[in-house]
Design a protein around this motif. Sequence first.
Motif, PDB file in Angstrom:
ATOM      1  N   ARG A 248       0.826  -1.215   0.000  1.00 50.39           N
ATOM      2  CA  ARG A 248       0.000   0.000   0.000  1.00 50.39           C
ATOM      3  C   ARG A 248       0.860   1.265   0.000  1.00 50.39           C
ATOM      4  NH1 ARG A 248      -5.583  -1.455   0.899  1.00 50.39           N
ATOM      5  NH2 ARG A 248      -5.591  -3.592   0.128  1.00 50.39           N
ATOM      6  N   VAL A 249       1.987   1.230   0.686  1.00 54.17           N
ATOM      7  CA  VAL A 249       2.842   2.423   0.697  1.00 54.17           C
ATOM      8  C   VAL A 249       3.459   2.659  -0.675  1.00 54.17           C
ATOM      9  CG1 VAL A 249       3.327   2.398   3.171  1.00 54.17           C
ATOM     10  CG2 VAL A 249       4.764   1.036   1.635  1.00 54.17           C
ATOM     11  N   ALA A 250       3.710   1.578  -1.418  1.00 54.84           N
ATOM     12  CA  ALA A 250       4.203   1.740  -2.793  1.00 54.84           C
ATOM     13  C   ALA A 250       3.120   2.354  -3.666  1.00 54.84           C
ATOM     14  CB  ALA A 250       4.648   0.391  -3.356  1.00 54.84           C
ATOM     15  N   ARG A 251       1.855   1.977  -3.423  1.00 58.96           N
ATOM     16  CA  ARG A 251       0.750   2.596  -4.156  1.00 58.96           C
ATOM     17  C   ARG A 251       0.711   4.101  -3.899  1.00 58.96           C
ATOM     18  NH1 ARG A 251      -4.787  -0.814  -3.455  1.00 58.96           N
ATOM     19  NH2 ARG A 251      -3.967  -2.944  -3.536  1.00 58.96           N
ATOM     20  N   VAL A 252       0.942   4.490  -2.638  1.00 58.70           N
ATOM     21  CA  VAL A 252       0.943   5.917  -2.294  1.00 58.70           C
ATOM     22  C   VAL A 252       2.005   6.647  -3.089  1.00 58.70           C
ATOM     23  CG1 VAL A 252       1.403   7.588  -0.461  1.00 58.70           C
ATOM     24  CG2 VAL A 252      -0.028   5.597   0.015  1.00 58.70           C
ATOM     25  N   SER A 253       3.243   6.155  -3.057  1.00 53.84           N
ATOM     26  CA  SER A 253       4.331   6.859  -3.756  1.00 53.84           C
ATOM     27  C   SER A 253       4.149   6.811  -5.267  1.00 53.84           C
ATOM     28  CB  SER A 253       5.689   6.277  -3.353  1.00 53.84           C
ATOM     29  OG  SER A 253       5.734   4.882  -3.537  1.00 53.84           O
ATOM     30  N   LEU A 269       8.823   1.786   0.332  1.00 58.27           N
ATOM     31  CA  LEU A 269       8.573   0.379   0.628  1.00 58.27           C
ATOM     32  C   LEU A 269       8.285   0.131   2.103  1.00 58.27           C
ATOM     33  CD1 LEU A 269      11.187  -1.488  -1.608  1.00 58.27           C
ATOM     34  CD2 LEU A 269       8.735  -1.194  -1.991  1.00 58.27           C
ATOM     35  N   SER A 270       8.208   1.204   2.882  1.00 60.45           N
ATOM     36  CA  SER A 270       7.865   1.070   4.300  1.00 60.45           C
ATOM     37  C   SER A 270       7.037   2.273   4.714  1.00 60.45           C
ATOM     38  CB  SER A 270       9.135   0.987   5.162  1.00 60.45           C
ATOM     39  OG  SER A 270       9.817   2.232   5.165  1.00 60.45           O
ATOM     40  N   VAL A 271       6.386   2.159   5.851  1.00 59.21           N
ATOM     41  CA  VAL A 271       5.588   3.268   6.369  1.00 59.21           C
ATOM     42  C   VAL A 271       6.471   4.474   6.622  1.00 59.21           C
ATOM     43  CG1 VAL A 271       4.216   4.046   8.344  1.00 59.21           C
ATOM     44  CG2 VAL A 271       3.777   1.798   7.333  1.00 59.21           C
ATOM     45  N   ASP A 272       7.650   4.256   7.178  1.00 54.00           N
ATOM     46  CA  ASP A 272       8.558   5.372   7.469  1.00 54.00           C
ATOM     47  C   ASP A 272       8.986   6.083   6.189  1.00 54.00           C
ATOM     48  OD1 ASP A 272       8.413   4.903  10.168  1.00 54.00           O
ATOM     49  OD2 ASP A 272      10.303   3.794  10.286  1.00 54.00           O
ATOM     50  N   PRO A 563      -1.600  -3.342  12.312  1.00 52.70           N
ATOM     51  CA  PRO A 563      -2.545  -2.574  11.489  1.00 52.70           C
ATOM     52  C   PRO A 563      -2.090  -2.524  10.044  1.00 52.70           C
ATOM     53  CG  PRO A 563      -1.214  -1.108  12.853  1.00 52.70           C
ATOM     54  CD  PRO A 563      -0.914  -2.498  13.309  1.00 52.70           C
ATOM     55  N   PRO A 564      -3.014  -2.348   9.099  1.00 51.26           N
ATOM     56  CA  PRO A 564      -2.643  -2.236   7.681  1.00 51.26           C
ATOM     57  C   PRO A 564      -1.717  -1.053   7.452  1.00 51.26           C
ATOM     58  CG  PRO A 564      -5.020  -2.476   7.959  1.00 51.26           C
ATOM     59  CD  PRO A 564      -4.456  -2.229   9.322  1.00 51.26           C
ATOM     60  N   GLN A 565      -0.929  -1.148   6.388  1.00 46.16           N
ATOM     61  CA  GLN A 565       0.037  -0.090   6.092  1.00 46.16           C
ATOM     62  C   GLN A 565      -0.620   1.269   5.946  1.00 46.16           C
ATOM     63  OE1 GLN A 565       2.357  -1.222   2.633  1.00 46.16           O
ATOM     64  NE2 GLN A 565       4.046  -1.909   3.924  1.00 46.16           N
ATOM     65  N   ALA A 566      -1.742   1.327   5.251  1.00 43.44           N
ATOM     66  CA  ALA A 566      -2.381   2.629   5.006  1.00 43.44           C
ATOM     67  C   ALA A 566      -2.818   3.275   6.310  1.00 43.44           C
ATOM     68  CB  ALA A 566      -3.574   2.467   4.061  1.00 43.44           C
ATOM     69  N   ILE A 567      -3.381   2.489   7.232  1.00 46.29           N
ATOM     70  CA  ILE A 567      -3.815   3.033   8.519  1.00 46.29           C
ATOM     71  C   ILE A 567      -2.615   3.452   9.355  1.00 46.29           C
ATOM     72  CG2 ILE A 567      -4.891   2.399  10.721  1.00 46.29           C
ATOM     73  CD1 ILE A 567      -6.978   0.872   9.171  1.00 46.29           C
ATOM     74  N   ALA A 568      -1.563   2.623   9.351  1.00 47.28           N
ATOM     75  CA  ALA A 568      -0.349   2.975  10.095  1.00 47.28           C
ATOM     76  C   ALA A 568       0.275   4.246   9.535  1.00 47.28           C
ATOM     77  CB  ALA A 568       0.651   1.821  10.040  1.00 47.28           C
TER      78      ALA A 568
END
Length: 601
Positions: A248-253, A269-272, A563-568
């Motif tokens: 999901r974080v890759a989708r964001v970027s 590739l990570s929440v951070d 928690p899911p990546q998007a929520i985190a």
Amino acid sequence: MNSIIEVKDVTFTYSGAQRHALERVSLAVAEGEFVGIIGPSGAGKSTLAGVMSGAVPHHFSGELYGACLVDGKDTCEVTLTDVSRLVGSVLQDIDAQFVASNVRDELLFGLENFGVAHDEIPARMQQVLETVGIEDLRDREIATLSGGQKQKVAIAAILALRPRVLVLDESTAALDPASSTLVFETLREVNRSAGITVVVIEQKVALLSEYCSRVMVLDQGKLVFDDTPRKVFSHGERLREIGVDSPRVARVSNSLATAGLCEPGELALSVDEAATLVARIVGEGVRGAVVAGACAASAVPSTPSNATVCDPSIGGDSAASSSARTGEPVARFEGVGYSYPGGGASVRALDFEVFPGEIIGIVGQNGAGKTTLTKLLNGLLKPSEGNVVVAGLNTREVPTSRIARYVSALFQNPDRQICKDTVLDEVAFGLLLRGVSSNEASARAKATCERFGLPLDEAPFSLSRGQRQMIALASVVVGEPQVIVLDEPTSGLDYRECMTVMETVRDMAAAGSAVVMVCHDMEVVSDFADRLVVMANGEILGRGTCADVFANADLMQRAFVEPPQAIALAKKLAAEVSPAFAGLSEVSDIVAVAKELACRA
């Protein structure tokens, strides 16, 4: 670095099959690498694992062209025993791998067969039990273990043999999020400390992106990508076309890059990493004509976080539909307890209600009692304490066959509920048992099969594990029950299949069915569940909306849930960048807010 595995122009066709399972696949795996393999169901992933482990051609018959070399030895020219001393495999079907009745004997079997010295065996067993985190299961009967616990035992049994290569096929499919991470941490540790080469077939792309040095993507038997996770997951649109998800974080970027707010190569590739990228974009504001165009189109989402949203540019993110929860519950647990005679995941003091039209997610650690809860709901188990009431029937007082008129269940292992020779007959079978006429049953089954994209005349066991999962779910859906019980409905499915299954489940809920879903995929839970029931150690620790549950860090830790990546990511951005991100759960909403804040800067 020397290659421990070389696959040279391999083409393989199973006996009786019409098309190649693998077609001219060439690759090399260096000693000490950690490689991930992904692809849609039927892409050839398990076949490739079989080639690497020697199961192809020694166990599976068919036409094989090309060669696979393991430590320089052609697998066609040595015995399967010789290959297995170098390559340890954890199969997709865990039950087919076990040879003993209890955990201790399962570990002993391989050690003794490989001639490990008797005085060395206890130390090896203790080490792998600690490594995989199953010391407490040493004396348990395998039949009493949950699916996730069985996965851990299988991995421990292979690790005890100390192979040079580990090949794992969907090794975390039945594991809770924390246990999945533990397995990958275990694999990383043996990879680093013992130099064991790891090749893992997996659908959990976030884990692959974090732990693997390389990711290979198969499609229709061909190798289409073979590169670092950062480069592979930058091809988000192409992966979706194939039927493969991205983190999901890759989708964001990727979405931010498409909007011109960052460079295409800045893949998170990570929440951070995603939080740092969004923080920089918001802080810098908008520059240039391309980004100005993105500003003109951006807006803070006005839909609530639980409204149905589908943005094709972001990969089909969608949230759970809202449930009115009006009228009487169709099922309820009243102080329910149950203990297995031989031990196992007992449950106690279970209290909750299920209303028509809602999807409830049951989440928690492996062995928490989630599957036991589902068996109590469909009448396969009778409570020793309290009452389970379904459609006005107390399950203590009526036979399971009567409860089955109102409740349909999808088992954790679909192979345990498939018994017919063709897909069409399998899907129609339940209707016939309920007295539906042959013509009507066939017509309804055909329509359902077509909806799932299933071949009508194929033998179910000739299809992939993911396709068999779809068949079992189709058999549940076709009956239009009042209550649908799903135990890991997306296990083993590729991204496209997962979306097909869950959209069908949502449609069933919209038509009035109540859905109770045990699921370890928190992304699926977040997207589709209306409410969550959180379990650990046989008890309900908490219940509530997805947003409330995932925001409770203490509850997540106690239940071994992540928690899911998007929520985190939204939580981290709300704390560090802007309160505007608070409560968001979807990629599309996070991207929209990032655009709006960048335009305001």
